[in-house]
Design a protein around this motif. Structure first.
Motif, PDB file in Angstrom:
ATOM      1  N   ILE A 220      14.139  11.086  10.633  1.00  0.00           N
ATOM      2  CA  ILE A 220      14.479   9.828  11.304  1.00  0.00           C
ATOM      3  C   ILE A 220      13.279   9.211  12.009  1.00  0.00           C
ATOM      4  O   ILE A 220      13.058   7.993  11.938  1.00  0.00           O
ATOM      5  CB  ILE A 220      15.622  10.059  12.318  1.00  0.00           C
ATOM      6  N   ASP A 221      12.472  10.036  12.680  1.00  0.00           N
ATOM      7  CA  ASP A 221      11.310   9.496  13.395  1.00  0.00           C
ATOM      8  C   ASP A 221      10.345   8.818  12.438  1.00  0.00           C
ATOM      9  O   ASP A 221       9.811   7.732  12.734  1.00  0.00           O
ATOM     10  CB  ASP A 221      10.608  10.617  14.166  1.00  0.00           C
ATOM     11  N   GLU A 222      10.093   9.445  11.293  1.00  0.00           N
ATOM     12  CA  GLU A 222       9.197   8.842  10.308  1.00  0.00           C
ATOM     13  C   GLU A 222       9.767   7.524   9.788  1.00  0.00           C
ATOM     14  O   GLU A 222       9.039   6.538   9.619  1.00  0.00           O
ATOM     15  CB  GLU A 222       8.963   9.805   9.146  1.00  0.00           C
ATOM     16  N   MET A 223      11.086   7.506   9.567  1.00  0.00           N
ATOM     17  CA  MET A 223      11.729   6.271   9.110  1.00  0.00           C
ATOM     18  C   MET A 223      11.535   5.146  10.122  1.00  0.00           C
ATOM     19  O   MET A 223      11.195   4.008   9.746  1.00  0.00           O
ATOM     20  CB  MET A 223      13.225   6.517   8.899  1.00  0.00           C
ATOM     21  N   ILE A 224      11.735   5.452  11.393  1.00  0.00           N
ATOM     22  CA  ILE A 224      11.606   4.416  12.423  1.00  0.00           C
ATOM     23  C   ILE A 224      10.163   3.949  12.532  1.00  0.00           C
ATOM     24  O   ILE A 224       9.894   2.742  12.700  1.00  0.00           O
ATOM     25  CB  ILE A 224      12.126   4.935  13.778  1.00  0.00           C
ATOM     26  N   ARG A 225       9.205   4.875  12.416  1.00  0.00           N
ATOM     27  CA  ARG A 225       7.796   4.473  12.471  1.00  0.00           C
ATOM     28  C   ARG A 225       7.455   3.535  11.310  1.00  0.00           C
ATOM     29  O   ARG A 225       6.720   2.557  11.486  1.00  0.00           O
ATOM     30  CB  ARG A 225       6.898   5.716  12.446  1.00  0.00           C
ATOM     31  N   ILE A 226       7.993   3.844  10.134  1.00  0.00           N
ATOM     32  CA  ILE A 226       7.758   2.975   8.977  1.00  0.00           C
ATOM     33  C   ILE A 226       8.373   1.602   9.223  1.00  0.00           C
ATOM     34  O   ILE A 226       7.737   0.564   9.000  1.00  0.00           O
ATOM     35  CB  ILE A 226       8.344   3.614   7.699  1.00  0.00           C
ATOM     36  N   TYR A 227       9.617   1.597   9.694  1.00  0.00           N
ATOM     37  CA  TYR A 227      10.266   0.305   9.938  1.00  0.00           C
ATOM     38  C   TYR A 227       9.516  -0.499  10.998  1.00  0.00           C
ATOM     39  O   TYR A 227       9.388  -1.723  10.874  1.00  0.00           O
ATOM     40  CB  TYR A 227      11.720   0.480  10.362  1.00  0.00           C
ATOM     41  N   LYS A 228       9.014   0.174  12.019  1.00  0.00           N
ATOM     42  CA  LYS A 228       8.273  -0.534  13.067  1.00  0.00           C
ATOM     43  C   LYS A 228       7.089  -1.293  12.465  1.00  0.00           C
ATOM     44  O   LYS A 228       6.841  -2.462  12.799  1.00  0.00           O
ATOM     45  CB  LYS A 228       7.780   0.442  14.136  1.00  0.00           C
ATOM     46  N   GLY A 229       6.371  -0.635  11.538  1.00  0.00           N
ATOM     47  CA  GLY A 229       5.246  -1.298  10.884  1.00  0.00           C
ATOM     48  C   GLY A 229       5.692  -2.489  10.061  1.00  0.00           C
ATOM     49  O   GLY A 229       5.006  -3.518  10.003  1.00  0.00           O
ATOM     50  N   VAL A 230       6.858  -2.355   9.425  1.00  0.00           N
ATOM     51  CA  VAL A 230       7.402  -3.466   8.633  1.00  0.00           C
ATOM     52  C   VAL A 230       7.777  -4.625   9.545  1.00  0.00           C
ATOM     53  O   VAL A 230       7.463  -5.794   9.266  1.00  0.00           O
ATOM     54  CB  VAL A 230       8.630  -3.003   7.819  1.00  0.00           C
ATOM     55  N   GLU A 231       8.433  -4.316  10.646  1.00  0.00           N
ATOM     56  CA  GLU A 231       8.885  -5.362  11.579  1.00  0.00           C
ATOM     57  C   GLU A 231       7.706  -6.139  12.163  1.00  0.00           C
ATOM     58  O   GLU A 231       7.806  -7.350  12.408  1.00  0.00           O
ATOM     59  CB  GLU A 231       9.707  -4.718  12.703  1.00  0.00           C
ATOM     60  N   GLU A 232       6.590  -5.448  12.357  1.00  0.00           N
ATOM     61  CA  GLU A 232       5.410  -6.117  12.892  1.00  0.00           C
ATOM     62  C   GLU A 232       4.857  -7.137  11.909  1.00  0.00           C
ATOM     63  O   GLU A 232       4.263  -8.142  12.315  1.00  0.00           O
ATOM     64  CB  GLU A 232       4.341  -5.073  13.244  1.00  0.00           C
ATOM     65  N   GLN A 233       5.036  -6.877  10.595  1.00  0.00           N
ATOM     66  CA  GLN A 233       4.522  -7.804   9.583  1.00  0.00           C
ATOM     67  C   GLN A 233       5.585  -8.778   9.073  1.00  0.00           C
ATOM     68  O   GLN A 233       5.256  -9.838   8.548  1.00  0.00           O
ATOM     69  CB  GLN A 233       3.944  -7.013   8.405  1.00  0.00           C
ATOM     70  N   LEU A 234       6.844  -8.378   9.216  1.00  0.00           N
ATOM     71  CA  LEU A 234       7.956  -9.242   8.798  1.00  0.00           C
ATOM     72  C   LEU A 234       8.867  -9.442  10.011  1.00  0.00           C
ATOM     73  O   LEU A 234       9.848  -8.710  10.197  1.00  0.00           O
ATOM     74  CB  LEU A 234       8.737  -8.602   7.641  1.00  0.00           C
ATOM     75  N   PRO A 235       8.566 -10.410  10.865  1.00  0.00           N
ATOM     76  CA  PRO A 235       9.307 -10.586  12.123  1.00  0.00           C
ATOM     77  C   PRO A 235      10.805 -10.822  11.946  1.00  0.00           C
ATOM     78  O   PRO A 235      11.574 -10.612  12.890  1.00  0.00           O
ATOM     79  CB  PRO A 235       8.633 -11.807  12.762  1.00  0.00           C
ATOM     80  N   ASN A 236      11.223 -11.240  10.753  1.00  0.00           N
ATOM     81  CA  ASN A 236      12.655 -11.489  10.533  1.00  0.00           C
ATOM     82  C   ASN A 236      13.385 -10.254   9.995  1.00  0.00           C
ATOM     83  O   ASN A 236      14.574 -10.317   9.670  1.00  0.00           O
ATOM     84  CB  ASN A 236      12.862 -12.663   9.575  1.00  0.00           C
ATOM     85  N   ALA A 237      12.676  -9.128   9.924  1.00  0.00           N
ATOM     86  CA  ALA A 237      13.307  -7.887   9.464  1.00  0.00           C
ATOM     87  C   ALA A 237      14.289  -7.362  10.514  1.00  0.00           C
ATOM     88  O   ALA A 237      14.106  -7.563  11.719  1.00  0.00           O
ATOM     89  CB  ALA A 237      12.246  -6.830   9.179  1.00  0.00           C
ATOM     90  N   THR A 238      15.340  -6.707  10.040  1.00  0.00           N
ATOM     91  CA  THR A 238      16.317  -6.070  10.930  1.00  0.00           C
ATOM     92  C   THR A 238      16.637  -4.688  10.405  1.00  0.00           C
ATOM     93  O   THR A 238      16.544  -4.431   9.199  1.00  0.00           O
ATOM     94  CB  THR A 238      17.632  -6.872  11.003  1.00  0.00           C
ATOM     95  N   ILE A 239      17.005  -3.779  11.293  1.00  0.00           N
ATOM     96  CA  ILE A 239      17.444  -2.456  10.872  1.00  0.00           C
ATOM     97  C   ILE A 239      18.766  -2.126  11.542  1.00  0.00           C
ATOM     98  O   ILE A 239      18.964  -2.398  12.737  1.00  0.00           O
ATOM     99  CB  ILE A 239      16.397  -1.365  11.181  1.00  0.00           C
TER     100      ILE A 239
END
Length: 332
Positions: free
Chosen positions: A167-186
């Motif tokens: 789970i931690d790795e998943m959240i770290r990956i998503y965090k990087g995505v959210e920084e580049q895609l501001p309209n991303a949601t999880i």
């Protein structure tokens, strides 16, 4: 008659569907089956089906002359070390596995890699086994045609927050995505809601939601999202497995983002509309893959549905496994 010997821990959402496939295979050859929980319910001419090697050994002690079938859901000795760091459990389950593999009339494996593992570890010779992957969902056509489903980067994770789910790795990956895609949601769908919120806030995730979804409502809920995470460590437990989460996501028209360590998926899932995390990929590399996919890949729901349908026809197909298992049962 075929008697399916089950304990309370044997039946859950994932296993009940698989057990149902076995029951349908029995019916397909004109025979009857019944689920039981006590050994004294087994008659001398019954064929007994177990879903754990430990249960097989228990039945074998009291009903040695009955023919038996065992379904190996996973490689439990290695799971005991991976999840509990328990050496004594590992040794005990190795005894159960060795006895079951040699004395079962038919072994049901979830992957070819599982069979290869048993050949390497125990010198299992094969010849009396069948491969049936784990899955519990059929393709839902309507899930592919939810309005604007594939126009925004919506991510979902459904399941427990156990360590092995990464789970931690998943959240770290998503965090990087959210920084580049501001309209991303999880969205995290779990019964461990407080823990999930704490983790997401701890990593500074902005666009998140956490909720619990009842089993009967899960398919409808999953159909709302574009991407789904399946992160796994490159470990023998995962290499031989066939996680049902992959089937659940695909059935709901979700594009999986998954660790490419499951050998059965390497051999059977060749879709272009998936995002593979290769062993050795850094989180930055994974983020780049996701962002590039989102920016450059236009998803056509009709095409996606056709491609997923082919996979379900060849890999997640009840008829294939019922027919193959029925033929094996006739031989018994």
């Amino acid at each position: 008659m075929f008697k399916i010997f089950l304990t309370k821990r044997s039946v859950n959402e994932a296993t009940d569907f698989y057990i149902g496939l076995i029951e349908r295979a029995v019916a397909s050859i004109g025979k009857e089956s019944r689920r039981i929980s006590h050994i004294n319910e087994i008659a001398n001419d019954d064929i007994v089906i177990t879903v754990e090697a430990k249960d097989f050994v228990k039945v074998q002690l009291f009903k040695r002359l009955n023919k038996k079938i065992n379904w190996f859901q996973g490689i439990t000795p290695e799971e005991a070390v991976m999840m509990f760091n328990s050496r004594w459990r590992k040794v005990l389950w190795e005894i159960f596995e060795r006895i079951t593999l040699s004395q079962s009339a038919l072994n049901l494996f979830v992957s070819l890699e599982m069979r290869r593992h048993y050949k390497t570890k125990y010198g299992y010779r094969g010849g009396h086994d069948l491969i049936v992957p784990c899955y519990n969902k059929h393709l839902s056509k309507e899930s592919f045609f939810i309005k604007e489903k594939y126009t925004t980067p919506s991510f979902v994770y459904a399941g427990s927050l156990a360590t092995w789910q990464c789970i931690d790795e998943m959240i770290r990956i998503y965090k990087g995505v959210e920084e580049q895609l501001p309209n991303a949601t999880i969205t995290v769908l779990t019964s461990e809601q407080d823990k999930a919120i704490k983790l997401l806030e701890g990593y500074g995730i902005k666009n998140y939601s956490v909720s619990f979804c009842k089993l009967e409502d899960l398919d409808k809920e999953l159909s709302r999202y574009k991407y789904g995470f399946i992160i796994r460590e490159d470990h023998i437990v995962n290499r031989v497995a066939t996680p049902t989460k992959m089937n659940s996501y695909l059935a709901s028209g979700i594009i999986p983002i998954f660790s490419d360590v499951v050998q059965s998926f390497k051999e059977n899932i060749t879709l272009e509309e998936i995002i593979r995390i290769d062993p050795g990929d850094t989180n930055e590399m994974v983020v780049s893959k996701i962002v590039m996919f989102e920016k450059n890949k236009i998803i056509n729901p009709d095409t996606l549905y056709i491609n997923y349908s082919l996979l379900f026809e060849n890999y997640y197909n009840d008829d294939i496994y019922i027919d193959a298992l029925g033929k094996q049962l006739i031989n018994l």
